[in-house]
Design a protein around this motif. Sequence first.
Motif, PDB file in Angstrom:
ATOM      1  N   GLU A 183       0.861  -1.181   0.000  1.00 60.42           N
ATOM      2  CA  GLU A 183       0.000   0.000   0.000  1.00 60.42           C
ATOM      3  C   GLU A 183       0.895   1.228   0.000  1.00 60.42           C
ATOM      4  O   GLU A 183       1.870   1.290   0.745  1.00 60.42           O
ATOM      5  N   LYS A 233     -11.021  -4.087   4.068  1.00 62.50           N
ATOM      6  CA  LYS A 233      -9.899  -3.971   4.999  1.00 62.50           C
ATOM      7  C   LYS A 233     -10.472  -3.673   6.384  1.00 62.50           C
ATOM      8  O   LYS A 233     -11.049  -2.600   6.607  1.00 62.50           O
ATOM      9  N   ASP A 250     -11.630   0.590   2.743  1.00 59.23           N
ATOM     10  CA  ASP A 250     -10.659   0.809   3.815  1.00 59.23           C
ATOM     11  C   ASP A 250     -11.391   1.082   5.126  1.00 59.23           C
ATOM     12  O   ASP A 250     -12.529   1.552   5.115  1.00 59.23           O
ATOM     13  N   ASN A 308      -4.630   4.968  -1.711  1.00 63.18           N
ATOM     14  CA  ASN A 308      -5.793   5.591  -1.064  1.00 63.18           C
ATOM     15  C   ASN A 308      -6.338   6.724  -1.926  1.00 63.18           C
ATOM     16  O   ASN A 308      -5.576   7.535  -2.437  1.00 63.18           O
TER      17      ASN A 308
HETATM   18 MG    MG Z   1      -5.536   2.606   3.145  1.00 66.68          MG
END
Ligand code: MG
Length: 266
Positions: A46, A188, A167, A105
């Motif tokens: 990530e 997540k 997320d 993100n």
């Molecule tokens: Mg994230």
Amino acid sequence: MGTAPATHSLTAPTVNALADGLNKGEFVPFYQPLWDVQRQCWEGVEMLVRWQHPTEGLIQPDTFIPVAEQSGLILELGAFVLRAACQQMMHWRQQGLPEGIIAVNVSALQIHQPDFVEDLARILRDTGLTAPALELELTETLALEDTPILIENLHRCQALGIRLSIDDFGTGSSSLARLQCCPVTRLKIDKTFVTHMTTEPKDRAITDSIITLGHNLNLSIVAEGVETATQQQLLEKLGCDVLQGYRLARPADAKTTEALWPDHSV
Ligand code: MG
Ligand code: C2E
Ligand code: MG
Ligand code: MG
């Protein structure tokens, strides 16, 4: 205390300072590996942006992302982050590192832009990265929002072959009906549940339920914030697919990250 450079700042920067930092190229990509439990290797990374400030030191995103979002500068920062992430992953592929995914993100303002998907497709074309190697992370409340432009953009991303994940799952307000029709491929689990799951039965129950719910919907599950062996063992026992956290690896710059990668791959 001492003379060591600060690693973060709790004071929000001004919009002008942020714009200045962007112009000067002070934002740096950090990467945190994602551990594939089944295959016992890194699945990918990530991308987590930091601000390498000339006098303040390394500033964490929680300090400046809200200012970037409120001011609209997140569009410029987000475009930089996406391009840098795709370039880095292509670079790693060209170096012969095992193929992995790169998760990025994405903020609400970005994904609501009418030309978001065109811009993204251009970045993929320019860098040469294949769409399935890219995963966009959206927060739960954002991903399950019911606005036409968002729904259209998510479906267009899916049509391109880009992966989508939710997320911080469990902290937002999600409607299970929306989850069923949202084109996401993974959830997540928010780190607050992971942090307390070994001591709080309710957090363990929530974690267990998210894993079961996700698997029943054919989604893969990532646990974030895994810090201890006990958390790792419990998550593996509950069937979690991917682990992310200081226990596995901390976010680090590209050089540090790539040094870890081959050692942990099959
Ligand atoms: Mg994230
Ligand atoms: P996130 O996407 O949920 O990222 C996970 C955060 O948890 C990261 O914080 C990561 O460093 C931290 N973390 C990872 N493992 C552990 C652990 O074991 N224990 C603990 N306590 N923390 C862990 P970070 O890097 O400070 O980023 C914070 C948030 O800032 C991210 O949360 C994300 O929402 C946002 N962010 C970061 N980079 C970007 C970006 O490029 N664009 C946008 N829009 N937001 C970003
Ligand atoms: Mg942080
Ligand atoms: Mg998160």
